[in-house]
Structures are given as structure tokens and as C-alpha cells.
Design a protein around this motif. Sequence first.
Motif, PDB file in Angstrom:
ATOM      1  N   ASP A 144       0.832  -1.201   0.000  1.00 43.52           N
ATOM      2  CA  ASP A 144       0.000   0.000   0.000  1.00 43.52           C
ATOM      3  C   ASP A 144       0.864   1.247   0.000  1.00 43.52           C
ATOM      4  OD1 ASP A 144      -2.034   1.791   0.302  1.00 43.52           O
ATOM      5  OD2 ASP A 144      -2.622   1.157   2.320  1.00 43.52           O
ATOM      6  N   ARG A 145       1.332   1.587  -1.192  1.00 43.61           N
ATOM      7  CA  ARG A 145       2.080   2.827  -1.349  1.00 43.61           C
ATOM      8  C   ARG A 145       1.227   3.762  -2.187  1.00 43.61           C
ATOM      9  NH1 ARG A 145       7.857  -0.074  -2.559  1.00 43.61           N
ATOM     10  NH2 ARG A 145       8.520  -0.206  -0.381  1.00 43.61           N
ATOM     11  N   PRO A 146       1.423   5.053  -2.044  1.00 38.32           N
ATOM     12  CA  PRO A 146       0.553   5.987  -2.769  1.00 38.32           C
ATOM     13  C   PRO A 146       0.459   5.647  -4.255  1.00 38.32           C
ATOM     14  CG  PRO A 146       1.977   7.176  -1.257  1.00 38.32           C
ATOM     15  CD  PRO A 146       2.417   5.747  -1.208  1.00 38.32           C
ATOM     16  N   GLY A 147      -0.756   5.538  -4.731  1.00 36.09           N
ATOM     17  CA  GLY A 147      -1.001   5.314  -6.157  1.00 36.09           C
ATOM     18  C   GLY A 147      -0.803   3.894  -6.649  1.00 36.09           C
ATOM     19  N   THR A 148      -0.392   2.975  -5.782  1.00 39.44           N
ATOM     20  CA  THR A 148      -0.144   1.604  -6.253  1.00 39.44           C
ATOM     21  C   THR A 148      -1.449   0.887  -6.592  1.00 39.44           C
ATOM     22  OG1 THR A 148       1.711   1.533  -4.737  1.00 39.44           O
ATOM     23  CG2 THR A 148       1.059  -0.543  -5.738  1.00 39.44           C
ATOM     24  N   PHE A 149      -1.478   0.336  -7.790  1.00 37.39           N
ATOM     25  CA  PHE A 149      -2.662  -0.406  -8.220  1.00 37.39           C
ATOM     26  C   PHE A 149      -2.239  -1.804  -8.648  1.00 37.39           C
ATOM     27  CE2 PHE A 149      -5.629  -1.429 -11.869  1.00 37.39           C
ATOM     28  CZ  PHE A 149      -6.688  -1.807 -11.056  1.00 37.39           C
ATOM     29  N   TRP A 150      -2.789  -2.821  -7.986  1.00 37.78           N
ATOM     30  CA  TRP A 150      -2.493  -4.226  -8.317  1.00 37.78           C
ATOM     31  C   TRP A 150      -3.652  -4.749  -9.152  1.00 37.78           C
ATOM     32  CZ3 TRP A 150       2.404  -5.076  -7.127  1.00 37.78           C
ATOM     33  CH2 TRP A 150       2.969  -4.379  -6.058  1.00 37.78           C
ATOM     34  N   ARG A 151      -3.441  -4.800 -10.479  1.00 34.14           N
ATOM     35  CA  ARG A 151      -4.593  -5.038 -11.362  1.00 34.14           C
ATOM     36  C   ARG A 151      -5.213  -6.420 -11.159  1.00 34.14           C
ATOM     37  NH1 ARG A 151      -4.178  -3.620 -16.582  1.00 34.14           N
ATOM     38  NH2 ARG A 151      -5.093  -5.536 -17.377  1.00 34.14           N
ATOM     39  N   ARG A 152      -4.400  -7.393 -10.782  1.00 37.36           N
ATOM     40  CA  ARG A 152      -4.960  -8.725 -10.471  1.00 37.36           C
ATOM     41  C   ARG A 152      -4.737  -9.005  -8.983  1.00 37.36           C
ATOM     42  NH1 ARG A 152      -7.820  -7.564 -13.809  1.00 37.36           N
ATOM     43  NH2 ARG A 152      -7.885  -8.286 -15.958  1.00 37.36           N
ATOM     44  N   THR A 153      -4.931  -8.005  -8.200  1.00 35.29           N
ATOM     45  CA  THR A 153      -4.917  -8.033  -6.718  1.00 35.29           C
ATOM     46  C   THR A 153      -3.752  -8.851  -6.135  1.00 35.29           C
ATOM     47  OG1 THR A 153      -6.585  -9.800  -6.657  1.00 35.29           O
ATOM     48  CG2 THR A 153      -7.381  -7.517  -6.566  1.00 35.29           C
ATOM     49  N   ASP A 154      -4.054  -9.806  -5.263  1.00 37.07           N
ATOM     50  CA  ASP A 154      -2.983 -10.540  -4.575  1.00 37.07           C
ATOM     51  C   ASP A 154      -2.041 -11.222  -5.560  1.00 37.07           C
ATOM     52  OD1 ASP A 154      -5.314 -12.331  -5.094  1.00 37.07           O
ATOM     53  OD2 ASP A 154      -3.875 -13.833  -4.400  1.00 37.07           O
ATOM     54  N   GLN A 155      -2.612 -11.621  -6.713  1.00 32.51           N
ATOM     55  CA  GLN A 155      -1.798 -12.338  -7.706  1.00 32.51           C
ATOM     56  C   GLN A 155      -0.692 -11.439  -8.253  1.00 32.51           C
ATOM     57  OE1 GLN A 155      -3.654 -15.434 -10.082  1.00 32.51           O
ATOM     58  NE2 GLN A 155      -3.241 -14.168 -11.854  1.00 32.51           N
ATOM     59  N   SER A 156      -1.046 -10.207  -8.630  1.00 38.50           N
ATOM     60  CA  SER A 156      -0.037  -9.271  -9.132  1.00 38.50           C
ATOM     61  C   SER A 156       0.951  -8.939  -8.020  1.00 38.50           C
ATOM     62  CB  SER A 156      -0.672  -7.968  -9.603  1.00 38.50           C
ATOM     63  OG  SER A 156      -1.753  -8.220 -10.450  1.00 38.50           O
ATOM     64  N   PHE A 157       0.428  -8.771  -6.802  1.00 39.76           N
ATOM     65  CA  PHE A 157       1.317  -8.424  -5.703  1.00 39.76           C
ATOM     66  C   PHE A 157       2.321  -9.546  -5.419  1.00 39.76           C
ATOM     67  CE2 PHE A 157       2.553  -8.657  -1.265  1.00 39.76           C
ATOM     68  CZ  PHE A 157       3.243  -7.457  -1.156  1.00 39.76           C
TER      69      PHE A 157
END
Length: 288
Positions: free
Chosen positions: A185-198
Amino acid sequence: MSDAPEFDRAPASSFAYVTLVTNRDYVLGASALLRSLRRTDTGADLVVLFTPGVDEQDLSVLRPFKPRLGRCGRLPTSAEFNQLHERGRLHAAAPFTKGGKPVFHTPLDNFVKLRLWQLDEYEKVVFIDADALVLKNCDKLFSYPEFCAAPNVYEGLADFQRMNSGVFTARPDRATFDAMLSQLDRPGTFWRRTDQSFLESFFPDWHGLPVYYNMLQYVWFNLPDLWDWGQIHVLHYQYEKPWQAGHEKAERLRLLIDLWQAYASGDGIPDDLSGLPGPEAPADKRAS
Ligand code: UDP
Ligand code: MN
């Protein structure tokens, strides 16, 4: 709530299969998964993490399978993060073009999977999505390193570049959990496939499991040559769920849906899965 999950009983093993349920639909999924796991005679704990979206009463369908139930909250992510990953917003920013997500799927809930790293009463855990069935014993995965997952294969060769987070191995460790939270959770971070992308980004050197440890249901009609009932350890109903009434792909997946229903009800589970019919070869590959 960043607190670790609170459990109804003490662990009975150093190893656990863990799944996650945040609403009643996924509890239904987990009941079939737990039945399938018990049939593999594993000695590992079966752990179900659940959030306040689940009524305690709903959990009663799981109790016959003697899971360890862990109550927990979503991760303590910021309002900005939550807004970016809110269902409508995520679907608009990163549309799903290959298959449909059910209405009861909330992208933000996926991140609760990271709480696995808080379960440091275990030496090693294997996470399995609630929309999967374990068809063969997978205990050897407990001796595999962190982080193992199968590639996200359901259409073609390019799929091997990505992992699928429906099945993975983890070594719980609070320090890892803290490191994850700070990167997530950093400013502006978007994980397009949620936990999977992360997870792909957090473990760039993920070890690849054979596809049979996370066989995605679309392989049935997209890559029928890969299908092998004798090898499939975990069958994963990604996208449309087998308990969704008459979904778009239901007719094409009929045999797989019937198999899931057998595990859900406990009625008519085949003794010998390797004897099940395979997918029909596509018309252009059929021998004439
Ligand atoms: N999950 C959940 N509630 C949600 C979304 C996800 O409990 O609203 C959990 C559940 O274990 C589910 C997993 O997270 O199996 C991942 O979601 P899903 O399986 O629907 O994603 P897919 O496999 O279709 O990508
Ligand atoms: Mn899934």
C-alpha cells in the motif's frame, strides 16, 4: 484490523492447508474443498480464514470436516488503496476479457490471503482457493520452498509468463508479513490482479509447480491436450464458479461442474478419477 487471525482451537500439526472465505458463496466452495482434502488422508491441519462477511452460522457446513477456523479482518489498507481496488473501479481499470467474475467476488477480499504469513504457528502452509478441489494428496508440497505456484495456464504459451495465486506454498513469518504490508500500500499503487499481481512482484523468482497442482478449468476447452485425470492434483474453477446457476460456460464445463457437485454433496464422487472421460479434442484436431 492488522491483528493476526483468532482461532477456535490449537494447531494439531506443523503444516496446514489454508483457504479463505469472506462470504457465504465461498463457504460453499470451501465445503467441497475440505471434503476433497479429507479424502486425501492428509495429516496436516485444514485451516479456514473467515472475515466478518461470514455469519458464524454459515460456517456450520464446514464443521464436519474439522477445520481450524480463524476469524480475521481485511488488511489495514488505506482509503485510497481500498477505493482503487473497489470492484467497479478495478473492473473498469483492468477489465476481465477472458472470462466472467461472479457478482459475489470482491477484489479487495483477495488481499486477505496475505494473512497466511501471520500463521507462524506453522512451519509451512499451502494456500488453496475456496473454488478448488484437491483430487490427489499434495502433502509433498510442505517440503517445497517458499514461494511455489503454478503458471496461470489456460489459453496458450504466453500464460507461462505469469503465476496463478490459487495454489501456493508459504513459510509464515511476521517479518515477511510486515514487509508485504509496507510494499502493498504505497501511494497510487494499483495491483490489477490483486494478490496475484502483488505476490508475483514480491516473489519475482517464484518456483514453478507443474500445471497439475493448479489445473484451471478453462484448460478443459482451450488446451484439451494438457488434460490428464491421472495427474491432476488440484482442479481450480477460476472465473465462473461451479455453484453459479447456469453460468455462461456451464454447458462446456458440464462434466467438471458435475464433479464439483459430487464433492459438494458427498454423493456420487467417482472411486477412480483417472477413469473419467477427457475433454473432446477440438474439431480441427480430431482424427478423421
Ligand atoms: N475470496 C473470497 N471472497 C471474495 C473474493 C475472493 O473469499 O469476495 C477468496 C476465495 O478463497 C477465492 C479466492 O479468494 O477462491 C480468490 O478468488 P476467486 O477464486 O473468485 O478468483 P479466481 O480464481 O476466479 O481468479
Ligand atoms: Mn479461484
